[in-house]
Design a protein around this motif. Structure first.
Motif, PDB file in Angstrom:
ATOM      1  N   PHE A  99      67.440 -17.540 -46.425  1.00 41.22           N
ATOM      2  CA  PHE A  99      68.564 -18.468 -46.497  1.00 41.22           C
ATOM      3  C   PHE A  99      69.337 -18.578 -45.188  1.00 41.22           C
ATOM      4  O   PHE A  99      70.377 -19.197 -45.129  1.00 41.22           O
ATOM      5  CB  PHE A  99      69.515 -18.065 -47.631  1.00 41.22           C
ATOM      6  N   THR A 100      68.821 -17.962 -44.156  1.00 40.50           N
ATOM      7  CA  THR A 100      69.459 -18.063 -42.852  1.00 40.50           C
ATOM      8  C   THR A 100      68.511 -18.756 -41.893  1.00 40.50           C
ATOM      9  O   THR A 100      67.302 -18.767 -42.083  1.00 40.50           O
ATOM     10  CB  THR A 100      69.811 -16.667 -42.287  1.00 40.50           C
ATOM     11  N   SER A 101      69.076 -19.311 -40.864  1.00 34.80           N
ATOM     12  CA  SER A 101      68.240 -19.952 -39.857  1.00 34.80           C
ATOM     13  C   SER A 101      68.183 -19.088 -38.601  1.00 34.80           C
ATOM     14  O   SER A 101      68.018 -19.588 -37.503  1.00 34.80           O
ATOM     15  CB  SER A 101      68.795 -21.347 -39.522  1.00 34.80           C
ATOM     16  N   ASN A 102      68.335 -17.782 -38.810  1.00 31.19           N
ATOM     17  CA  ASN A 102      68.317 -16.864 -37.675  1.00 31.19           C
ATOM     18  C   ASN A 102      66.959 -16.875 -36.993  1.00 31.19           C
ATOM     19  O   ASN A 102      65.922 -16.900 -37.635  1.00 31.19           O
ATOM     20  CB  ASN A 102      68.621 -15.433 -38.138  1.00 31.19           C
ATOM     21  N   ASP A 103      67.013 -16.838 -35.716  1.00 32.29           N
ATOM     22  CA  ASP A 103      65.819 -16.725 -34.890  1.00 32.29           C
ATOM     23  C   ASP A 103      65.760 -15.281 -34.415  1.00 32.29           C
ATOM     24  O   ASP A 103      66.573 -14.873 -33.595  1.00 32.29           O
ATOM     25  CB  ASP A 103      65.939 -17.707 -33.725  1.00 32.29           C
ATOM     26  N   ASP A 104      64.840 -14.496 -34.954  1.00 34.81           N
ATOM     27  CA  ASP A 104      64.767 -13.073 -34.615  1.00 34.81           C
ATOM     28  C   ASP A 104      64.704 -12.833 -33.117  1.00 34.81           C
ATOM     29  O   ASP A 104      65.186 -11.839 -32.618  1.00 34.81           O
ATOM     30  CB  ASP A 104      63.544 -12.423 -35.263  1.00 34.81           C
ATOM     31  N   GLU A 105      64.107 -13.743 -32.388  1.00 32.35           N
ATOM     32  CA  GLU A 105      63.922 -13.537 -30.960  1.00 32.35           C
ATOM     33  C   GLU A 105      65.223 -13.754 -30.181  1.00 32.35           C
ATOM     34  O   GLU A 105      65.473 -13.099 -29.185  1.00 32.35           O
ATOM     35  CB  GLU A 105      62.846 -14.489 -30.452  1.00 32.35           C
ATOM     36  N   HIS A 106      66.077 -14.674 -30.657  1.00 38.39           N
ATOM     37  CA  HIS A 106      67.271 -15.018 -29.896  1.00 38.39           C
ATOM     38  C   HIS A 106      68.563 -14.584 -30.563  1.00 38.39           C
ATOM     39  O   HIS A 106      69.605 -14.577 -29.921  1.00 38.39           O
ATOM     40  CB  HIS A 106      67.302 -16.538 -29.649  1.00 38.39           C
ATOM     41  N   ASP A 107      68.528 -14.229 -31.814  1.00 40.62           N
ATOM     42  CA  ASP A 107      69.723 -13.815 -32.539  1.00 40.62           C
ATOM     43  C   ASP A 107      69.816 -12.298 -32.523  1.00 40.62           C
ATOM     44  O   ASP A 107      68.889 -11.618 -32.964  1.00 40.62           O
ATOM     45  CB  ASP A 107      69.652 -14.335 -33.973  1.00 40.62           C
ATOM     46  N   PRO A 108      70.925 -11.745 -32.055  1.00 48.13           N
ATOM     47  CA  PRO A 108      71.051 -10.296 -32.003  1.00 48.13           C
ATOM     48  C   PRO A 108      70.918  -9.634 -33.379  1.00 48.13           C
ATOM     49  O   PRO A 108      70.413  -8.530 -33.503  1.00 48.13           O
ATOM     50  CB  PRO A 108      72.441 -10.043 -31.436  1.00 48.13           C
ATOM     51  N   GLU A 109      71.337 -10.285 -34.431  1.00 49.16           N
ATOM     52  CA  GLU A 109      71.215  -9.731 -35.772  1.00 49.16           C
ATOM     53  C   GLU A 109      69.801  -9.867 -36.308  1.00 49.16           C
ATOM     54  O   GLU A 109      69.388  -9.132 -37.184  1.00 49.16           O
ATOM     55  CB  GLU A 109      72.198 -10.410 -36.729  1.00 49.16           C
ATOM     56  N   GLY A 110      69.058 -10.813 -35.807  1.00 51.44           N
ATOM     57  CA  GLY A 110      67.692 -11.021 -36.260  1.00 51.44           C
ATOM     58  C   GLY A 110      66.811  -9.812 -36.016  1.00 51.44           C
ATOM     59  O   GLY A 110      65.973  -9.467 -36.836  1.00 51.44           O
ATOM     60  N   VAL A 111      66.992  -9.159 -34.907  1.00 49.60           N
ATOM     61  CA  VAL A 111      66.210  -7.975 -34.588  1.00 49.60           C
ATOM     62  C   VAL A 111      66.490  -6.877 -35.614  1.00 49.60           C
ATOM     63  O   VAL A 111      65.598  -6.187 -36.082  1.00 49.60           O
ATOM     64  CB  VAL A 111      66.517  -7.492 -33.152  1.00 49.60           C
ATOM     65  N   THR A 112      67.755  -6.728 -36.000  1.00 52.12           N
ATOM     66  CA  THR A 112      68.137  -5.727 -36.983  1.00 52.12           C
ATOM     67  C   THR A 112      67.481  -6.016 -38.327  1.00 52.12           C
ATOM     68  O   THR A 112      66.952  -5.120 -38.984  1.00 52.12           O
ATOM     69  CB  THR A 112      69.667  -5.692 -37.145  1.00 52.12           C
ATOM     70  N   ILE A 113      67.478  -7.271 -38.740  1.00 46.66           N
ATOM     71  CA  ILE A 113      66.868  -7.659 -40.011  1.00 46.66           C
ATOM     72  C   ILE A 113      65.362  -7.404 -39.966  1.00 46.66           C
ATOM     73  O   ILE A 113      64.791  -6.861 -40.905  1.00 46.66           O
ATOM     74  CB  ILE A 113      67.170  -9.140 -40.335  1.00 46.66           C
ATOM     75  N   ALA A 114      64.735  -7.771 -38.869  1.00 50.86           N
ATOM     76  CA  ALA A 114      63.289  -7.554 -38.737  1.00 50.86           C
ATOM     77  C   ALA A 114      62.961  -6.058 -38.765  1.00 50.86           C
ATOM     78  O   ALA A 114      62.003  -5.636 -39.413  1.00 50.86           O
ATOM     79  CB  ALA A 114      62.767  -8.188 -37.455  1.00 50.86           C
ATOM     80  N   PHE A 115      63.775  -5.263 -38.086  1.00 53.06           N
ATOM     81  CA  PHE A 115      63.557  -3.821 -38.070  1.00 53.06           C
ATOM     82  C   PHE A 115      63.732  -3.237 -39.466  1.00 53.06           C
ATOM     83  O   PHE A 115      62.916  -2.443 -39.928  1.00 53.06           O
ATOM     84  CB  PHE A 115      64.519  -3.136 -37.091  1.00 53.06           C
ATOM     85  N   GLU A 116      64.792  -3.647 -40.148  1.00 57.79           N
ATOM     86  CA  GLU A 116      65.064  -3.149 -41.489  1.00 57.79           C
ATOM     87  C   GLU A 116      63.923  -3.513 -42.447  1.00 57.79           C
ATOM     88  O   GLU A 116      63.466  -2.679 -43.227  1.00 57.79           O
ATOM     89  CB  GLU A 116      66.378  -3.722 -42.008  1.00 57.79           C
TER      90      GLU A 116
END
Length: 116
Positions: A37-54
């Motif tokens: 439900f988010t349009s976060n871009d894991d590569e450019h969004d600082p929170e995206g990396v956290t979500i991908a890691f989690e």
């Protein structure tokens, strides 16, 4: 340890592991659902990396729990075959204390200490 006690020990460990796997699956599904439900871009969004890691961390824990379930099923088969207390590497006995702590183990402590 007699066969009945061994099977009960393995069944308790299996039930606990199955509960953990179910919890991890729900957690993983929640992470995936929330990220849809988010349009976060894991590569450019600082929170995206956290979500991908989690997500990756929970998935790895779930995979380990699933592997543990398979190994516990194999341990039950080893009990029924009469070889649960026998080390697969050296053929010696596996200490009852080790089996109580690690019901799915297939090797004695001496073999576990050896570098492969």
């Amino acid at each position: 340890m007699d066969e009945r006690a061994a099977i009960e020990l393995i069944e308790r460990a299996r039930a606990e592991t199955a509960r953990l796997a179910a919890s991890l699956a729900r957690q993983r599904d929640g992470i995936v659902e929330a990220s849809e439900f988010t349009s976060n871009d894991d590569e450019h969004d600082p929170e995206g990396v956290t979500i991908a890691f989690e997500r990756a961390q929970v998935q790895a824990l779930l995979r380990q729990a699933q592997d543990d379930l398979v190994n516990l099923d194999r341990a039950a088969e080893r009990v029924r075959a009469g070889v649960w207390e026998t080390c697969e590497r050296c053929g010696g006995p596996i200490a009852e204390e080790r089996l109580a702590a690690l019901p799915a183990t297939r090797i004695c402590i001496a073999c576990a200490k050896k570098v492969r």
